[in-house]
Design an enzyme around this catalytic site. Structure first.
Site, short mmCIF file in Angstrom:
data_model
loop_
_atom_site.label_atom_id
_atom_site.label_comp_id
_atom_site.label_asym_id
_atom_site.label_seq_id
_atom_site.Cartn_x
_atom_site.Cartn_y
_atom_site.Cartn_z
N ARG A 34 0.86 -1.19 0.00
CA ARG A 34 0.00 0.00 0.00
C ARG A 34 0.89 1.24 0.00
O ARG A 34 1.66 1.46 0.94
CB ARG A 34 -0.90 -0.01 1.25
CG ARG A 34 -1.73 1.24 1.38
CD ARG A 34 -2.59 1.31 2.63
NE ARG A 34 -3.18 2.64 2.67
CZ ARG A 34 -3.22 3.43 3.72
NH1 ARG A 34 -2.76 3.05 4.88
NH2 ARG A 34 -3.75 4.63 3.63
N HIS B 45 -2.94 10.92 0.56
CA HIS B 45 -2.40 10.75 1.91
C HIS B 45 -1.82 12.10 2.36
O HIS B 45 -0.61 12.25 2.54
CB HIS B 45 -1.35 9.64 1.95
CG HIS B 45 -1.07 9.08 3.33
ND1 HIS B 45 -1.21 7.73 3.64
CD2 HIS B 45 -0.67 9.68 4.46
CE1 HIS B 45 -0.89 7.55 4.91
NE2 HIS B 45 -0.55 8.70 5.44
N GLU C 95 -7.39 8.63 6.37
CA GLU C 95 -7.72 9.30 7.63
C GLU C 95 -8.25 10.72 7.48
O GLU C 95 -7.60 11.71 7.84
CB GLU C 95 -6.48 9.32 8.54
CG GLU C 95 -5.96 7.95 8.86
CD GLU C 95 -4.79 7.95 9.83
OE1 GLU C 95 -4.31 9.04 10.19
OE2 GLU C 95 -4.37 6.86 10.24
N ASN D 120 -7.41 2.08 10.03
CA ASN D 120 -6.08 2.34 10.59
C ASN D 120 -6.23 2.34 12.10
O ASN D 120 -6.93 3.20 12.66
CB ASN D 120 -5.54 3.71 10.15
CG ASN D 120 -5.21 3.75 8.67
OD1 ASN D 120 -5.39 2.78 7.94
ND2 ASN D 120 -4.73 4.89 8.22
N TYR E 228 -4.10 1.96 15.82
CA TYR E 228 -2.81 1.88 16.51
C TYR E 228 -2.91 1.60 17.99
O TYR E 228 -2.09 0.90 18.55
CB TYR E 228 -2.03 3.20 16.32
CG TYR E 228 -1.47 3.37 14.94
CD1 TYR E 228 -2.26 3.85 13.89
CD2 TYR E 228 -0.15 3.03 14.65
CE1 TYR E 228 -1.75 3.99 12.61
CE2 TYR E 228 0.37 3.18 13.37
CZ TYR E 228 -0.43 3.65 12.36
OH TYR E 228 0.09 3.79 11.09
N GLU F 168 -3.64 0.07 8.32
CA GLU F 168 -2.45 0.47 9.08
C GLU F 168 -2.54 -0.06 10.50
O GLU F 168 -3.61 -0.06 11.11
CB GLU F 168 -2.30 2.00 9.16
CG GLU F 168 -1.76 2.65 7.93
CD GLU F 168 -1.59 4.16 8.06
OE1 GLU F 168 -1.29 4.64 9.17
OE2 GLU F 168 -1.78 4.84 7.03
#
Ligand code: GBH
Length: 475
Positions: free
Chosen positions: A84, A130, A175, A315, A317, A383
């Site tokens: 990606r 992005h 995002e 995504n 984290y 992600e």
């Protein structure tokens, strides 16, 4: 929160795909080569270097514009199924606006990359945007100006025309909450507009409309022949209720609707979460605004946006704790949401990112929340990653990867979540936005002091390689 021994017996389903991710501004460098023009990141970091903690920028970064063949080799040896990466808008269309000329040298760079990936059996997955908006569009208001949608759709269609014969996986936006809330409601991301409580909502509205229009154009003009898939990648923490109380549970649920739901609700159901519409309406009125700070979709826009995805990009984290609370400045999205967040100090913190803690079970809970809230849509984890120090012996990253992937296995096997694959952020250490080169997210170390930007795989690279090969987690 230890996982039981039998979880190690689970394996990833045969069609589950593993990948690694990057983004153009963070790795490419060559910021003014071969016709590329400035993005909002080039412009702002040149104007005011102190935005970034080490006053670095993306002028050279990993120099992937010249070293892409080495990158592909690293992805190949890793055994990843897909890569990606994002395309730099101002490299493809230096004049940025619709109906302007394509830059052949920029096109050649991505053609070479895509063709090499395919030669090596790696599926290319392209993020269209992005965060690197061409600066010339920002001078016309950027994402605050509704006419940006026409320019974005033109850019996206240009990519479908140029690369869609070979690229079958597209992510329109990475995002939106960072593009908009961080970029237009605060000064945590370019263009640092800082219009709290207003900028983030207008920007997001234009991003969602741009996404929807792009999806419908692809569906009409390209999908019948190219047969690709389009999604959008939304970022989300898991919000764990801080106290075992009804109020904190309600607050945490609301925080998810105000973050992930801000974007996924429209894609699945056509409009913003009702609680967002109600609260922002009511609070705006009390604040004396003539109308809600949250823009409204028309009926035909709702129809266009509803169902405009083939997969949901996620995504994820880390996890925070949610508490009922409203002591924020007004106007702001934080006040509108009314949830305070904190962390459990027991959770392991990343040595180079204070916001990032290793809380693997949060990913499982988030996947289950998406399943229940949105009818188990196909989710691609686009992600997930950890920032270590510059060491090659990154046992902290290994612990993080193993934990989060076990959590994905549980979500698949015990909760029936529809997870298509997993993307590790990142292949290489890279420009970590305002954290510069201090936060190292790479499976591969990059020596930024060497002119060669020497790449050296870390221990975690070998562990991820083994996971991809064995399709399970080694206890
Ligand atoms: C991703 O965002 C980005 O897509 C990627 O480009 C980036 O390299 C990667 O994260 C690693 O950060 O410092 O307290 O302001 C993940 C979501 C939201 C995580 C903002 C970092 C900053 C918190 N990001 N957050 S703070």
């Amino acid at each position: 929160s230890q996982v039981s021994a039998e979880v190690y017996n689970y394996s990833f389903p045969t069609n589950f795909a593993f990948g690694v991710a990057s983004s153009a501004y963070q790795i490419e460098g060559a910021y003014n080569e071969d016709g590329r023009t400035d993005s909002i990141w080039d412009y702002n970091l040149h104007e005011k270097p102190s935005w970034v903690i080490d006053e670095s920028n993306g002028d050279v970064a990993c120099d992937s514009y010249h070293k892409w063949e080495e990158d592909v080799q690293l992805i190949k040896e890793l055994g990843a199924n897909f890569y990606r990466f994002s395309i730099s808008w101002s490299r493809i269309l230096p004049s940025a606006y619709k109906d302007t000329e394509v830059n052949e040298k920029g096109v050649a760079y991505y053609n070479n990359l895509i063709n090499k990936l395919l030669d090596e059996g790696i599926t290319p997955m392209v993020t269209i945007y992005h965060w690197d908006l061409p600066q010339s569009l920002q001078e016309n208001g950027g994402w605050m100006n509704a006419t940006i949608a026409d320019n974005f759709v033109f850019y996206a269609k240009t990519l479908f025309q140029l690369f869609g014969d070979r690229v079958k996986h597209w992510i329109t936006f990475n995002e939106p909450i960072e593009i908009c809330e961080a970029g237009y409601s605060s000064d945590r991301k370019a263009p640092f507009l800082n219009a709290a409580g207003v900028g983030g909502y207008i920007c997001s509205h234009n991003v969602l409309l741009s996404h929807g229009k792009t999806y419908r154009e692809y569906e009409k003009l390209f999908k019948p022949t190219q047969r690709g898939q389009i999604g959008l990648s939304a970022a989300s923490y898991w919000y764990e209720p801080k106290e075992n109380s009804g109020l904190d549970a309600e607050a945490s649920h609301r925080a998810l609707l105000f973050s992930l739901g801000w974007y996924i609700h429209p894609l699945v159901k056509g409009n913003y979460p009702p609680i967002m519409i109600e609260r922002i309406d009511e609070i705006s009125k009390k604040e004396g605004f003539a109308e809600s700070r949250l823009p409204k979709f028309t009926d035909s826009e709702i129809e266009m946006i509803r169902g405009s995805f083939d997969f949901i990009g996620l995504n994820h984290y880390t996890t925070v704790q949610g508490t009922f609370g409203t002591d924020f400045p007004e106007p702001s999205a934080y006040f509108d949401c009314g949830v305070k967040s904190s962390v459990d100090p027991e959770w392991e913190v990343a040595p180079t990112s204070s916001w990032l803690r290793n809380v693997p079970w949060g990913l499982r809970k988030l996947l289950v929340w998406i399943k229940n809230e949105y009818g188990n849509p196909p989710v691609l984890i686009t992600e997930n990653g950890w920032s270590s120090t510059a060491t090659l012996d990154d046992t902290d990253r290994i612990r993080y990867i193993n934990g989060y992937l076990l959590s994905v296995l549980q979500a698949i096997h015990e909760d029936g979540c529809n997870v298509l694959g997993y993307t590790h952020w990142s292949l290489l250490d890279n420009l970590e936005w305002l954290a510069g080169y201090s936060a190292r997210f790479g499976l591969v170390d990059v020596d930024f002091n060497s002119s060669n930007k020497t790449r050296t795989p870390r221990k975690s690279y070998g562990v991820y390689q083994e996971i991809i090969k064995s399709r399970r987690i080694n206890p």
